[in-house]
Design an enzyme around this catalytic site. Sequence first.
Site, short mmCIF file in Angstrom:
data_model
loop_
_atom_site.label_atom_id
_atom_site.label_comp_id
_atom_site.label_asym_id
_atom_site.label_seq_id
_atom_site.Cartn_x
_atom_site.Cartn_y
_atom_site.Cartn_z
N HIS A 30 -3.48 -12.30 2.46
CA HIS A 30 -3.29 -10.64 1.91
C HIS A 30 -2.33 -10.65 0.94
O HIS A 30 -1.22 -11.44 0.73
CB HIS A 30 -3.10 -9.84 2.93
CG HIS A 30 -3.17 -8.31 2.93
ND1 HIS A 30 -2.56 -7.84 2.10
CD2 HIS A 30 -4.26 -7.70 3.48
CE1 HIS A 30 -2.96 -6.44 2.16
NE2 HIS A 30 -3.93 -6.43 2.93
N GLU A 83 -15.64 6.27 11.38
CA GLU A 83 -15.11 5.30 12.26
C GLU A 83 -14.18 6.03 13.02
O GLU A 83 -12.85 5.80 13.13
CB GLU A 83 -14.38 4.10 11.66
CG GLU A 83 -14.07 3.00 12.34
CD GLU A 83 -13.56 1.80 11.56
OE1 GLU A 83 -12.34 1.90 11.55
OE2 GLU A 83 -13.90 0.77 11.29
N ARG A 140 1.41 -4.33 9.73
CA ARG A 140 2.93 -3.97 9.23
C ARG A 140 3.65 -4.40 10.51
O ARG A 140 4.57 -4.86 10.30
CB ARG A 140 2.89 -2.57 8.92
CG ARG A 140 2.82 -2.51 7.42
CD ARG A 140 2.85 -0.68 6.97
NE ARG A 140 3.26 -0.71 5.81
CZ ARG A 140 2.56 -0.78 4.90
NH1 ARG A 140 1.30 -1.22 4.83
NH2 ARG A 140 3.08 -0.50 3.54
N GLU A 189 -1.56 3.12 11.60
CA GLU A 189 -2.67 3.24 11.66
C GLU A 189 -3.10 4.26 12.88
O GLU A 189 -4.04 4.96 12.70
CB GLU A 189 -3.49 2.26 11.62
CG GLU A 189 -3.78 1.22 10.57
CD GLU A 189 -2.52 0.33 10.19
OE1 GLU A 189 -1.69 0.25 11.12
OE2 GLU A 189 -2.50 -0.33 9.06
N ASP A 236 -8.30 4.81 9.13
CA ASP A 236 -7.03 4.81 9.26
C ASP A 236 -5.72 4.55 8.57
O ASP A 236 -4.70 4.03 8.85
CB ASP A 236 -6.66 4.09 10.78
CG ASP A 236 -7.03 2.49 10.75
OD1 ASP A 236 -6.97 2.20 9.73
OD2 ASP A 236 -7.23 1.98 11.69
N HIS A 251 -2.54 -9.32 8.24
CA HIS A 251 -1.74 -8.14 7.38
C HIS A 251 -0.82 -7.10 7.95
O HIS A 251 -0.37 -6.25 7.65
CB HIS A 251 -2.86 -7.53 6.22
CG HIS A 251 -3.59 -6.79 6.90
ND1 HIS A 251 -3.29 -5.61 7.18
CD2 HIS A 251 -4.96 -6.89 7.11
CE1 HIS A 251 -4.28 -4.81 7.86
NE2 HIS A 251 -5.35 -5.74 8.01
C1 UD1 Z 1 -3.31 -1.35 3.88
C2 UD1 Z 1 -3.41 -0.40 5.02
C3 UD1 Z 1 -3.89 -0.76 6.36
C4 UD1 Z 1 -5.33 -1.58 6.09
C5 UD1 Z 1 -5.18 -2.71 5.04
C6 UD1 Z 1 -6.47 -3.21 4.66
C7 UD1 Z 1 -1.85 1.52 5.00
C8 UD1 Z 1 -0.33 2.07 5.41
N1 UD1 Z 1 -2.19 0.43 5.18
O1 UD1 Z 1 -2.40 -2.15 4.26
O2 UD1 Z 1 -4.28 -0.06 7.27
O3 UD1 Z 1 -5.57 -2.35 7.27
O4 UD1 Z 1 -4.48 -1.67 3.79
O5 UD1 Z 1 -6.05 -4.43 3.91
O6 UD1 Z 1 -2.72 2.34 4.48
N2 UD1 Z 1 -1.23 -5.18 -2.99
C9 UD1 Z 1 -1.67 -5.85 -4.29
N3 UD1 Z 1 -3.02 -5.88 -4.38
C10 UD1 Z 1 -3.99 -5.09 -3.64
C11 UD1 Z 1 -3.79 -4.61 -2.46
C12 UD1 Z 1 -2.18 -4.55 -1.96
O7 UD1 Z 1 -0.88 -6.19 -4.76
O8 UD1 Z 1 -5.18 -5.01 -4.06
C13 UD1 Z 1 0.12 -5.20 -2.52
C14 UD1 Z 1 1.03 -4.36 -3.28
O9 UD1 Z 1 2.14 -4.87 -3.61
C15 UD1 Z 1 1.05 -3.24 -2.34
C16 UD1 Z 1 1.11 -3.96 -0.97
O10 UD1 Z 1 0.25 -4.91 -1.20
O11 UD1 Z 1 2.18 -2.04 -2.69
C17 UD1 Z 1 1.06 -2.85 0.37
O12 UD1 Z 1 -0.30 -2.31 0.21
P1 UD1 Z 1 -0.57 -0.93 1.08
O13 UD1 Z 1 -1.85 -0.48 0.72
O14 UD1 Z 1 0.53 -0.13 0.94
O15 UD1 Z 1 -0.76 -1.80 2.61
P2 UD1 Z 1 -1.61 -2.81 3.14
O16 UD1 Z 1 -0.57 -3.92 3.91
O17 UD1 Z 1 -2.46 -3.36 1.99
N1 UDP Z 2 -12.35 -9.59 3.78
C1 UDP Z 2 -12.57 -10.13 2.43
N2 UDP Z 2 -12.06 -10.96 1.72
C2 UDP Z 2 -10.94 -11.53 2.38
C3 UDP Z 2 -10.56 -10.95 3.73
C4 UDP Z 2 -11.17 -10.08 4.37
O1 UDP Z 2 -13.56 -9.37 1.85
O2 UDP Z 2 -10.39 -12.57 1.93
C5 UDP Z 2 -13.19 -8.38 4.40
C6 UDP Z 2 -13.51 -8.78 5.72
O3 UDP Z 2 -14.93 -9.21 5.84
C7 UDP Z 2 -13.38 -7.05 6.46
C8 UDP Z 2 -12.41 -6.41 5.56
O4 UDP Z 2 -12.25 -7.08 4.55
O5 UDP Z 2 -14.76 -6.39 5.91
C9 UDP Z 2 -11.23 -6.41 6.58
O6 UDP Z 2 -10.13 -6.00 5.52
P1 UDP Z 2 -8.68 -6.14 6.26
O7 UDP Z 2 -8.51 -7.20 7.37
O8 UDP Z 2 -7.71 -6.06 4.88
O9 UDP Z 2 -8.29 -4.82 6.85
P2 UDP Z 2 -8.65 -3.97 8.36
O10 UDP Z 2 -10.02 -4.26 8.70
O11 UDP Z 2 -7.80 -4.80 9.11
O12 UDP Z 2 -8.26 -2.71 8.25
#
Ligand code: UD1
Ligand code: UDP
Length: 373
Positions: free
Chosen positions: A246, A120, A216, A134, A98, A214
């Site tokens: 995160h 999923e 939003r 999502e 999602d 994490h």
């Molecule tokens: C995203 C997904 C969310 C998922 C989550 C898992 C969307 C809108 N959101 O949220 O569904 O549950 O990932 O973790 O698709 N950033 C870094 N390094 C990284 C990752 C993120 O610096 O490796 C920072 C960056 O500033 C980036 C921001 O996080 O712009 C947001 O990343 P984004 O993928 O847009 O949203 P998440 O909150 O990570």
């Molecule tokens: N996870 C990880 N390192 C961390 C925190 C989570 O590898 O420090 C793994 C966790 O085991 C799970 C996945 O990341 O498999 C979950 O990711 P996240 O919570 O970012 O996204 P969501 O599942 O909510 O989309």
Amino acid sequence: MKKKILFVFGTRPEAIKLAPLIKEFQKNKDYFDVHVVSTGQHKEMLDQVIDFFDIAVDCELQLMSKNQSLNELSSKILNSLKGVLDNEKPDYVFVHGDTTTTAFASIASFYNQIKVCHIEAGLRTFDKYSPFPEEINRSIAGKIADLHFAPTEQAAQNLINENVDKKSIIITGNTVIDALIDGIKITKNYNNNEIEVLKKIISNDRKIILVTGHRRENFGSGFKNICNAILEISEDPNIDIIYPVHLNPNVKNTVYDLLSGEKNIHLLNPLNYPAFIWLMSKSHIILTDSGGVQEEAPSLGIPVLVMRNTTERPEGIKSKTAILVGTKKDKIISTVRNLLEDKKRYKEISLKKNPYGDGMASKKIVEYIKKNG
Ligand code: UD1
Ligand code: UDP
């Protein structure tokens, strides 16, 4: 003729949950030509997973920018995938879950008239702003998908209720359990400094409360409440709070502002997957708003308090391995204290039974495509 399968992922959880499926397709070389595309929606957090599962990525779009907006990211995904799909011309595009990558890879595939398989599929809260974005992202993927691989009966039923053709819905269990099982196996031979660091932090005398978050919809007041609850819980000298934070700046800034330098609270960078699994298994309670963590924790018998107002994963609540606590400070604190004090209740909700899968999901998906694709 071999079928060409193209995977698109962009974030940490998508890569974790697709890793075992990619491997399973790659084992069947006589049937499938497998191509892997990363949008790079995540960077460091995604690289950790690609490295651990040793996923060979054929095309890296590297789209992440700091604090990216949904619109900016969405348009970049849509534009960049056009060329990839024009060149590769796959028979099927596989997307997962999602995220923004999921929704816009589905739309890009549709515009190129390529069949979409949604892994999923069918998770719903029926509240379009929770989780945001999502709930709508997965509905978009569901509307476009030709095949829906639903993890549970409930997820399949949600799709049937939306008039999705029953014949296109296949119940497989969640591939996250396949990943967890593979992860535990690979960890044995994986040189893991992060586990060594964790061993120095934890103590046999104190219980671990593991925190992740994490979402939003929790930005702002939600995260402030969560942090204030953690502060109060940390006053108990018999516990350690371990929180791999995160990298989203909307999370990271609030958490480090409110919780840095506090006794018993250990703020860490995101952990690599094996270190995170290891830490989950050592924890007494997990406080999280994560989807994947809700699914993994029951396999390890660790109770999960879900810091959200809704969950698309009701199976954990029904089977009493998870409790929905919301984001109100008092409710989080009272539920944690109750579980720390009430041994009988703790025992009742720390059962090792997993309603999300049995580790066979990837095999079932590949078999289905082999027979019907
Ligand atoms: C995203 C997904 C969310 C998922 C989550 C898992 C969307 C809108 N959101 O949220 O569904 O549950 O990932 O973790 O698709 N950033 C870094 N390094 C990284 C990752 C993120 O610096 O490796 C920072 C960056 O500033 C980036 C921001 O996080 O712009 C947001 O990343 P984004 O993928 O847009 O949203 P998440 O909150 O990570
Ligand atoms: N996870 C990880 N390192 C961390 C925190 C989570 O590898 O420090 C793994 C966790 O085991 C799970 C996945 O990341 O498999 C979950 O990711 P996240 O919570 O970012 O996204 P969501 O599942 O909510 O989309």
